[in-house]
Design an enzyme around this catalytic site. Structure first.
Site, PDB file in Angstrom:
ATOM      1  N   LYS A  77      25.025  35.580  34.791  1.00 25.76           N
ATOM      2  CA  LYS A  77      26.216  36.377  35.100  1.00 25.76           C
ATOM      3  C   LYS A  77      27.374  35.437  35.348  1.00 25.76           C
ATOM      4  O   LYS A  77      27.228  34.426  36.031  1.00 25.76           O
ATOM      5  CB  LYS A  77      25.948  37.208  36.365  1.00 25.76           C
ATOM      6  CG  LYS A  77      27.085  38.138  36.752  1.00 25.76           C
ATOM      7  CD  LYS A  77      26.960  39.444  36.012  1.00 25.76           C
ATOM      8  CE  LYS A  77      28.161  40.343  36.267  1.00 25.76           C
ATOM      9  NZ  LYS A  77      29.389  39.851  35.618  1.00 25.76           N
ATOM     10  N   LYS A 113      29.075  30.986  32.704  1.00 26.00           N
ATOM     11  CA  LYS A 113      30.535  30.997  32.638  1.00 26.00           C
ATOM     12  C   LYS A 113      30.938  30.818  31.187  1.00 26.00           C
ATOM     13  O   LYS A 113      30.215  30.219  30.391  1.00 26.00           O
ATOM     14  CB  LYS A 113      31.133  29.868  33.479  1.00 26.00           C
ATOM     15  CG  LYS A 113      32.499  30.200  34.052  1.00 26.00           C
ATOM     16  CD  LYS A 113      32.381  31.200  35.179  1.00 26.00           C
ATOM     17  CE  LYS A 113      33.728  31.424  35.862  1.00 26.00           C
ATOM     18  NZ  LYS A 113      33.588  32.321  37.027  1.00 26.00           N
ATOM     19  N   GLY A 239      48.430  30.317  44.704  1.00 21.04           N
ATOM     20  CA  GLY A 239      47.983  31.104  43.555  1.00 21.04           C
ATOM     21  C   GLY A 239      48.289  32.566  43.807  1.00 21.04           C
ATOM     22  O   GLY A 239      47.790  33.141  44.778  1.00 21.04           O
ATOM     23  N   ASN A 242      45.680  37.841  40.518  1.00 19.41           N
ATOM     24  CA  ASN A 242      44.959  38.979  41.084  1.00 19.41           C
ATOM     25  C   ASN A 242      44.333  38.646  42.431  1.00 19.41           C
ATOM     26  O   ASN A 242      44.525  39.351  43.421  1.00 19.41           O
ATOM     27  CB  ASN A 242      43.874  39.460  40.112  1.00 19.41           C
ATOM     28  CG  ASN A 242      43.033  40.577  40.708  1.00 19.41           C
ATOM     29  OD1 ASN A 242      43.559  41.587  41.178  1.00 19.41           O
ATOM     30  ND2 ASN A 242      41.725  40.397  40.732  1.00 19.41           N
ATOM     31  N   TYR A 245      47.144  37.585  45.089  1.00 16.99           N
ATOM     32  CA  TYR A 245      47.924  38.744  45.533  1.00 16.99           C
ATOM     33  C   TYR A 245      47.114  39.601  46.495  1.00 16.99           C
ATOM     34  O   TYR A 245      47.587  39.986  47.571  1.00 16.99           O
ATOM     35  CB  TYR A 245      48.371  39.577  44.339  1.00 16.99           C
ATOM     36  CG  TYR A 245      48.899  40.944  44.730  1.00 16.99           C
ATOM     37  CD1 TYR A 245      50.079  41.068  45.458  1.00 16.99           C
ATOM     38  CD2 TYR A 245      48.208  42.107  44.391  1.00 16.99           C
ATOM     39  CE1 TYR A 245      50.559  42.321  45.849  1.00 16.99           C
ATOM     40  CE2 TYR A 245      48.678  43.356  44.774  1.00 16.99           C
ATOM     41  CZ  TYR A 245      49.864  43.452  45.498  1.00 16.99           C
ATOM     42  OH  TYR A 245      50.316  44.694  45.889  1.00 16.99           O
TER      43      TYR A 245
END
Length: 437
Positions: A77, A113, A239, A242, A245
């Site tokens: 995964k 990955k 950073g 997504n 934030y």
């Protein structure tokens, strides 16, 4: 997409860092040299060339990777990155981190990955979609819900995952949405997935704050701004994609913190009184930069990392805190919302300053945990509400953090070494049970 970021040069690459961590733990665990060697090498690597017709009619060939590090505990995964500076060693390191992360959190998954060397900021939506579909076509024989399950990462998002899931289903001639996680809700995505990495990270920060005597005020819903009788903890987030934030938003709205600094690849902003992340994101979308946000002071990414704050959240790419700048870091807690943001040398300096580091395989495990929940929902043709997802995530991450903390104290070792040792123990146990060693 996952992150905006700066690329910081470092002689030691991410794969080197991970292997050093494995070697250190292997010595203490008294693993034999052959087992240690097995743990340090990926099980499988796929390198593909991806021809894509560009909007101007030309054909451009992109280089793609997929590293399936270890599947002793189950199908592998891990995310897929789009970045112009992507390379195989970074992907290997990230795949190894995923294997450790899944083992640490007791998920029935291995680590993988993937990535494509490209600059998505300079590509149209059509070019990005054609490249994404071609990548899945090339990887088709090597992925699947019982083989390897991709997910979004840097510069990929739920829309791209939707394209990839659709392409896989077309190639198979049947519906298998569980092959990809981080999908749109309309294709079986999980509630809470988009905020899971940041939310999970904050669950560990909450526990670390208790350990460090730092007062966090956990709230539900939006804050009453008049409730300001105490000095709110200060937070800097490096950073502002997504994860960054959502880290800033959750820190302000769920833990009543002052988000005093934010940055993206173009620079950073600072205000001692704190920012409203929603307003900053609106400004960024309109202006394509954080710089110039009203009431802010412009700072560099380097300056942000050296601010005198309570909590530092590196939420971009690897190796941003090194032996060159770690001595200037003043935060009480460094929470690795990104993968590998602190180098080996940088960590030694931070630990010497009694800075509490929450390592990546512990801190940012929320993304893969909720991805696993998405797989379970898909396979059971079920759908969980967000409160249920978040409650399960909180329970798992809190338990894991406290187990790592207890091990760290018992053996007088760093949180990273405790995390890796616990993960490697689980991985080796699975390998032995399968007769590999």
């Amino acid at each position: 997409m996952d992150e905006d970021h700066d690329i910081f040069s470092a002689e030691e690459n991410l794969y080197d860092s991970v292997r050093k961590n494995i070697c250190t733990c292997a010595v203490d665990m008294e693993l034999t040299a052959d087992i240690e060697e097995l743990l340090k090498k990926p099980m499988r690597e796929i390198h593909v060339s991806i021809p894509v017709r560009m909007d101007n009619g030309t054909i451009k060939t992109f280089q793609g990777f997929r590293v399936q590090y270890n599947n002793a505990r189950g199908p592998t995964k891990g995310g897929i990155r789009y970045h112009p500076d992507e390379n195989a060693d970074t992907i290997r390191g990230l795949a190894a981190i995923m294997a450790m992360k899944c083992a640490l959190n007791e998920l029935p998954l291995g680590g993988a990955k993937g990535g494509i060397v490209c600059n998505p900021k300079k590509m149209s939506d059509g070019e990005t979609e054609r490249m994404s579909r071609a990548y899945i076509q090339a990887l088709g024989p090597f992925i699947g819900p019982d083989i390897d399950i991709p997910a979004p990462d840097v510069y990929t998002d739920s829309r791209i995952m939707g394209w990839m899931a659709d392409e896989y289903c077309k190639c198979r001639g049947s519906s298998h949405f569980e092959v990809i996680t981080g999908k749109p809700l309309s294709l079986g995505g999980s509630e809470g997935r988009s905020t899971s990495t940041a939310r999970g990270g904050w669950f560990t920060v909450r526990e670390a704050a208790k350990e460090m005597g730092l007062e966090l005020h956990e709230v539900s819903g939006h804050l009453n701004e008049n409730n300001s009788g105490r000095k709110k903890p200060s937070v800097a987030v490096q950073g502002f994609g997504n994860v960054g934030y959502n880290a800033a938003l959750i820190g302000k709205e769920s833990y009543d913190c002052r988000i005093v600094a934010l940055s993206d690849s173009r620079g950073g902003i600072y205000n001692e009184e704190g920012f409203d992340p929603r307003s900053v994101m609106k400004y960024k979308k309109e202006n394509k930069t954080l710089t110039g946000y009203p009431g802010s002071e412009s700072i560099t990414n380097k300056e942000l990392l050296e601010l005198d704050v309570d909590i530092m959240i590196p939420a971009a790419l690897e190796h941003v805190i090194t032996d060159e700048n770690a001595g200037n870091v003043k935060a009480k807690i460094v929470a690795e919302f990104a993968n590998g943001p602190v180098t080996t040398g940088g960590e030694e300096i931070l630990l010497g300053k009694n800075i509490h580091i929450i390592p990546d395989i512990l801190c940012n495990g929320g993304g893969v945990i909720v991805s696993y929940y998405e797989m379970v929902q898909n396979l059971n043709m079920d759908h969980w509400d967000e409160d249920y997802v978040n409650k399960r995530l909180d329970g798992k991450m809190t338990r894991t953090y406290n187990k790592v903390l207890a091990s760290s104290k018992l053996h007088s070792i760093s949180m990273r070494k405790a995390s890796y040792t616990m993960a490697l123990n689980k991985l080796v146990e699975s390998m032995a049970a399968r007769g590999w060693i």
